[in-house]
Design a protein around this motif. Structure first.
Motif, PDB file in Angstrom:
ATOM      1  N   THR A 131       1.908   8.487 -11.127  1.00 24.89           N
ATOM      2  CA  THR A 131       0.565   8.908 -11.534  1.00 24.89           C
ATOM      3  C   THR A 131       0.627  10.197 -12.352  1.00 24.89           C
ATOM      4  N   GLU A 172       9.962   2.270  -7.699  1.00 28.06           N
ATOM      5  CA  GLU A 172       8.809   1.720  -6.967  1.00 28.06           C
ATOM      6  C   GLU A 172       9.045   0.258  -6.595  1.00 28.06           C
ATOM      7  N   ARG A 204       4.894   6.797  -6.141  1.00 27.57           N
ATOM      8  CA  ARG A 204       3.650   6.456  -6.830  1.00 27.57           C
ATOM      9  C   ARG A 204       2.890   7.708  -7.266  1.00 27.57           C
ATOM     10  N   ASN A 205       2.989   8.786  -6.484  1.00 28.52           N
ATOM     11  CA  ASN A 205       2.385  10.052  -6.924  1.00 28.52           C
ATOM     12  C   ASN A 205       3.080  10.564  -8.186  1.00 28.52           C
ATOM     13  N   GLU A 207       9.351  -1.343  -2.864  1.00 23.86           N
ATOM     14  CA  GLU A 207       8.456  -2.414  -2.421  1.00 23.86           C
ATOM     15  C   GLU A 207       9.248  -3.592  -1.851  1.00 23.86           C
ATOM     16  N   GLU A 253       6.688   6.698   3.256  1.00 26.92           N
ATOM     17  CA  GLU A 253       6.550   8.015   2.619  1.00 26.92           C
ATOM     18  C   GLU A 253       7.215   8.024   1.242  1.00 26.92           C
ATOM     19  N   LEU A 300       7.539   5.496  -0.843  1.00 22.43           N
ATOM     20  CA  LEU A 300       6.691   4.788  -1.811  1.00 22.43           C
ATOM     21  C   LEU A 300       5.517   5.665  -2.224  1.00 22.43           C
ATOM     22  N   LYS A 301       4.963   6.385  -1.273  1.00 23.11           N
ATOM     23  CA  LYS A 301       3.848   7.266  -1.593  1.00 23.11           C
ATOM     24  C   LYS A 301       4.286   8.355  -2.584  1.00 23.11           C
ATOM     25  N   TYR A 302       5.486   8.925  -2.365  1.00 23.38           N
ATOM     26  CA  TYR A 302       5.999   9.975  -3.253  1.00 23.38           C
ATOM     27  C   TYR A 302       6.235   9.408  -4.659  1.00 23.38           C
ATOM     28  N   LEU A 307       0.819  -1.212   0.000  1.00 21.71           N
ATOM     29  CA  LEU A 307       0.000   0.000   0.000  1.00 21.71           C
ATOM     30  C   LEU A 307       0.851   1.258   0.000  1.00 21.71           C
ATOM     31  N   ASP A 308       0.262   2.361  -0.462  1.00 23.25           N
ATOM     32  CA  ASP A 308       0.970   3.650  -0.455  1.00 23.25           C
ATOM     33  C   ASP A 308       1.385   4.031   0.958  1.00 23.25           C
ATOM     34  N   THR A 309       0.598   3.619   1.949  1.00 19.39           N
ATOM     35  CA  THR A 309       0.869   4.007   3.338  1.00 19.39           C
ATOM     36  C   THR A 309       2.009   3.213   3.965  1.00 19.39           C
TER      37      THR A 309
END
Length: 784
Positions: free
Chosen positions: A162, A243, A158-159, A247, A152, A154-156, A147-149
Motif C-alpha cells: 500500500t 504476498e 500488504r502495508n 498467501e 502478521e 501478510l499484514k506487514y 485476509l490481512d488478519t
C-alpha cells in the motif's frame, strides 16, 4: 414405490415446486433422492420433521441455513494430501460457521421452550468446532480472499504494498500535471505488465527516460515507465511476489488444519442439507396451505376437502375421500370430463406426498394409510413399437399389478375394462375386481359400465361413487358423491339441447328394463341426497344463528358482571372514605373524653372501647373476592357425610352415607342407595323448631376468645404499635388484670415502642420484663 406410479401421479412436479425453496447444493441432492416411504415409523419421523419446520417458520421465519456448497470434491482432495484454494476453504468455513449458528439457534428455541418432535435430536448430530471456525473466519472472507488478519507477515507485506503504491502514484501524478502534460497524449496513469506507466507522445520518448512497455496501435503513443519510479516498481513487484507466497503458505496451513476434521465437516454439511430440505418442505406446505397428515391407526384413508396440489387453487374443487372403513373398493362412475381421473390422481398423489413426509392439501385431521405400493393404470398407454392396443396395454399393466399387489397396497385403475366390447369389458372388469379384492388391497376404479354399478351395490366392502353433474347447466360440478352411482344423463342432455322428442322417447324405449330401473334408482338417490343437503344447510344456518345468540349473551353477561363488580368497588371506596372521615372525628371525640376523665369526669372505659371497635368494623374490604358473606355461604354449601341433601334430578330428600375416590356421593334415598355428583345435590338446612325465647341474664366474664399473650415479633413498627393499642383496649374490655407482650430482642425498636406506649397509657398499673425462664427481656408483663 414403483417409478410408474411416481411418473403418472406427477410426484416429480411436487419435488420441482419444493426445489424453488432450496439453497444448499446437498439439499438439492437430497431432494432428488426423496421418495415415499413404506415403513410407518420412518413416515412418521419425516412428517414430524416437516411439522417442526412449519412451527419454526410460523414463529421464527425459517431455520437459518446458509447457501452452502457440496464438499465431497474438497474432501477427496484433502484425503489424498492435496491442498485447497481460498474459495474451497471458505466454503468449508461457511459450513462450520452455519453449524455454530444452528447450534445457538436451537439452544435459544430450547430456552423459549418451543416443543419440537425431531429437530432437537437432528441438531445434536451437528459437531461444533469453534477453534477451527474462528481460525478460518479470521483468515478468509466469504469469497475466499486471504485476509490481512491471517498472519502478521501478510499484514506487514500488504502495508508495504500500500505504501509503495501510494509513493508511485504520487510520483507519477507529477508527470500528469503542469508543464509535463504537453509531452503526454493523455493526463493519466495506467498499468502495463503490472507496472505503472504514462502515455507519452512518440517524439518525446527520451524525455522521462525509463522503460517502454507498450505502444498504441497508431504508433503515436508509447507507454513508458519513467526512470524515477523503476526502483519503486521493482520493490512493489517483489512485495507482490512475497504476498503471493505468504498467501499460499497460509492456505496450505489451513488445509492441514481442516484435513483431520473433514469427515465431521462432511457430516455437518449433510445435516445442514437436511435442515435445508425440511425448510423447503415447510415453506411449500405454507404456500399451498397444506396440513399435517395423521397416520391412521386403523389403516384407513379419510381426507377432508382434499385438493389436487398442481391445479390452480382458484379453480380446483375440494372433495372428501374416504376408504377403508366399511369398504376397500370404490367404483366411480359419471360422464367424461367430470373429474373422475383427477379425483383418483388426487388420492394417489396425496398418499405419495404424505409417505414422503410432506404436508397434504387437505383439511386438518385428515388421515392417511401407509401403503407398501401404489399401483396405477391411468391413461392410454398404446405403444406402436410394441404393437399393443389400448386394451392390451391396460391388460398387460393390470396383470403385472395382480402379481405384485398385497393387502397394504393401493390400486388406482382408470376406465376399467375399456377398449373392447362393452359386454365383455364389463365382465372382465368384474373378474379383475374380484381377483384384486382377494388380496384385501385398497382399490379405486372408474368405469362407464352400468353392470359395475350393480356389482358394487351387491358386493361386500365395495361402494359406488360418482361425480356430480348439474342437469340445469349441463356441466359437471367435480364433486365426489360417495354411495351414489353416476346416472346416465344422455337423454336429459339431448332433450335440453333440443333433440326431437320422438328420438329421445324412442331411445328410452329401446333401453332394457334393468337399465331403466337402475337409472330410476340413481335419480331417486340423487333427489334424496339433495334434500338431505338442503336440510343440512338449513341446520347449519340455524346453528350459526344460535352460536351468535350465545356469544351475544355471554358478552352481555360478562359486561354486566364487570359493571356490577365496578359499582360494588366504587361503593366500597366511597363508604371507606366516609368511614375514614368519621373515624378521624371519633378519635377527636374519644381524645376529649379521655381529657374529661383526667379532669375528674367519670367516663366508662368499655364505652370508649366499644365505640372505637364499632367504627373500625365499619371499614369494607374493596376486593370482592374477600366478601365474608360469600365465603360463609360457600362453606355452608360444602357437602360431607351425614348431611341431609335433595336430589335435583329426582326431587327426593336423602342422607349422604359415604364419598368415594371419584368425588361422588352415595346417598340413602328411602330404601335405595344412589350415587350423585356434587352438582346434582343441594344441601338441605335442618329446619328445627325455634326454641321459645326466654329472658337472658347478661353477666360480665373474662373472654375465652382473647389470649392473655400478644406476640409482636416479626412485625413492622407501625403495625406493632397499632396492634398493641387495639389489644390493650380489648384486654381491658375482657376484664384481664395481667397480660404478656412478647416483643423479642431484635434491634430493640419494638421493645422501646412498647415501653413508651405503656408509660403513657393511664390504664396500665405497672409493667416489667418477664422472668428469665419466661423470656426475660424479650417479653413484658403488664398489670392493668
Amino acid at each position: 414405490m414403483n417409478n410408474k406410479a411416481l411418473k403418472v401421479l406427477e410426484f416429480d412436479k411436487i419435488k420441482a415446486e419444493i426445489a424453488k425453496y432450496l439453497i444448499t447444493t446437498r439439499g438439492k441432492t437430497l431432494l432428488k433422492k426423496l421418495m415415499p416411504m413404506s415403513v410407518e415409523s420412518i413416515v412418521q419421523r419425516l412428517i414430524d420433521q416437516t411439522k417442526d419446520g412449519a412451527d419454526i417458520i410460523r414463529i421464527k421465519g425459517e431455520i437459518p441455513v446458509r447457501k452452502l456448497a457440496d464438499l465431497h470434491d474438497q474432501a477427496n482432495r484433502l484425503k489424498k494430501d492435496g491442498n485447497l484454494n481460498g474459495t474451497e476453504l471458505s466454503q468449508i468455513g461457511q459450513v462450520l460457521q452455519n453449524t455454530s449458528e444452528l447450534k445457538e439457534f436451537f439452544e435459544d428455541l430450547k430456552d423459549e421452550q418451543l416443543d419440537l418432535r425431531q429437530l432437537y435430536d437432528l441438531n445434536d448430530n451437528l459437531i461444533d468446532n469453534p477453534e477451527l471456525t474462528k481460525h478460518l473466519a479470521r483468515s478468509l472472507d466469504d469469497t475466499g480472499r486471504v485476509l490481512d488478519t491471517a498472519s502478521e507477515d501478510l499484514k506487514y507485506i500488504r502495508n508495504q504494498i500500500t505504501r509503495l503504491n501510494d509513493q508511485i502514484r504520487h510520483t507519477m501524478e507529477q508527470y500528469t500535471r503542469g508543464k509535463n502534460t504537453k509531452y503526454l497524449t493523455e493526463n493519466l496513469v495506467t498499468l502495463r505488465d503490472d507496472r505503472f506507466v504514462i502515455p507519452v507522445k512518440t517524439e518525446y520518448k527520451t524525455k522521462f527516460g525509463g522503460v517502454v512497455h507498450d505502444q498504441s496501435a497508431s504508433g503515436q503513443t508509447l507507454y513508458i515507465e519513467p526512470q524515477a519510479v523503476v526502483g519503486m516498481n521493482n520493490q512493489l513487484h517483489e512485495a507482490q511476489v512475497s504476498e503471493k507466497a505468504e498467501e499460499i503458505r497460509i492456505l496450505n496451513k489451513l488445509s492441514d488444519l481442516v484435513r483431520p476434521q473433514i469427515d465431521e465437516i462432511l457430516e455437518n454439511n449433510e445435516v445442514l442439507a437436511q435442515f435445508d430440505l425440511i425448510n423447503a418442505k415447510a415453506k411449500y406446505a405454507k404456500e399451498i396451505k397444506a396440513t399435517e397428515p395423521i397416520i391412521s391407526k386403523d389403516h384407513i384413508v379419510d381426507l377432508h376437502d382434499a385438493k389436487h396440489p398442481l391445479i390452480d387453487p382458484d379453480k380446483v374443487v375440494a372433495n372428501d375421500i374416504k376408504m377403508g372403513e366399511g369398504y376397500k373398493t370404490m367404483l366411480i362412475t359419471g360422464p367424461n370430463t367430470g373429474g373422475k381421473t383427477i379425483t383418483m390422481k388426487t388420492l394417489g398423489l396425496i398418499q405419495l406426498m404424505a409417505q414422503a413426509g410432506l404436508f397434504i392439501p387437505a383439511h386438518e385431521e385428515s388421515e392417511i394409510a401407509v401403503f407398501d405400493e401404489v399401483f396405477v393404470d391411468i391413461g392410454d398407454e398404446q405403444s406402436i413399437e410394441q404393437n399393443l392396443s389400448t386394451f392390451s396395454s391396460h391388460m398387460d399393466n393390470i396383470i403385472n399389478i395382480i402379481r405384485k399387489v398385497s393387502e397394504h397396497s393401493l390400486v388406482l385403475i382408470d376406465e376399467l375394462g375399456a377398449g373392447t366390447d362393452p359386454q365383455e369389458g364389463a365382465a372382465i372388469a368384474i373378474a379383475i375386481l374380484e381377483k384384486l379384492a382377494q388380496s384385501h388391497c385398497f382399490i379405486m376404479a372408474t368405469t362407464h359400465y352400468p353392470e359395475l354399478k350393480i356389482f358394487a351395490y351387491n358386493t361386500p366392502e365395495t361402494i359406488n361413487a360418482s361425480m356430480e353433474f348439474d342437469e340445469k347447466s349441463l356441466k359437471p360440478t367435480y364433486r365426489l358423491l360417495i354411495g351414489i352411482p353416476g346416472a346416465s344423463n344422455a337423454f336429459n342432455i339431448a332433450a335440453r339441447l333440443g333433440m326431437d322428442k320422438g328420438v329421445v322417447n324412442r331411445g328410452q324405449a329401446l333401453m332394457d328394463g334393468e337399465s331403466q330401473d337402475l337409472n330410476n334408482m340413481i335419480a331417486d338417490l340423487e333427489n334424496r341426497r339433495k334434500e338431505f343437503e338442503q336440510k343440512n344447510d338449513q341446520l347449519k344456518v340455524q346453528l350459526a344463528k344460535n352460536k351468535d345468540v350465545q356469544k351475544d349473551y355471554e358478552k352481555k353477561s360478562d359486561a354486566l358482571d364487570k359493571s356490577k363488580n365496578s359499582e360494588i368497588q366504587a361503593a366500597k371506596v366511597r363508604a371507606n372514605q366516609i368511614v375514614s372521615k368519621a373515624r378521624k372525628e371519633s378519635d377527636k371525640i374519644i381524645e376529649k373524653l379521655h381529657k374529661l376523665e383526667q379532669d375528674g369526669v367519670a367516663v366508662k372505659e368499655d364505652q370508649i372501647i366499644a365505640a372505637k371497635t364499632g367504627l373500625k368494623n365499619l371499614h369494607q374490604d374493596e376486593a370482592v373476592k374477600k366478601n365474608r358473606v360469600l365465603r360463609r355461604n360457600k362453606r355452608r354449601q360444602q357437602l360431607k357425610v351425614g348431611d341431609t341433601v335433595k336430589s335435583l334430578q329426582y326431587d327426593q330428600i336423602g342422607t349422604i352415607v359415604r364419598k368415594n375416590k371419584n368425588n361422588e356421593f352415595e346417598v340413602q334415598l328411602g330404601i335405595l342407595k344412589m350415587k350423585f355428583g356434587a352438582d346434582e345435590l343441594e344441601k338441605v338446612q335442618n329446619q328445627e323448631p325455634e326454641p321459645e325465647k326466654k329472658p337472658t341474664m347478661v353477666k360480665r366474664t373474662k373472654s375465652t376468645g382473647l389470649s392473655s399473650k400478644l406476640d409482636l415479633r416479626g412485625k413492622r413498627y407501625e403495625e406493632a404499635m397499632a396492634e398493641l393499642d387495639q389489644y390493650i383496649d380489648s384486654a381491658l374490655l375482657a376484664g384481664y388484670n395481667q397480660v404478656t407482650i412478647v416483643h423479642g430482642f431484635g434491634t430493640g425498636v419494638i421493645r422501646k415502642g412498647v415501653t413508651k406506649y405503656l408509660q403513657r397509657n393511664p390504664h396500665v398499673k405497672s409493667f416489667g420484663y418477664a422472668p428469665a425462664s419466661s423470656g426475660g427481656s424479650g417479653a413484658t408483663i403488664v398489670d392493668l
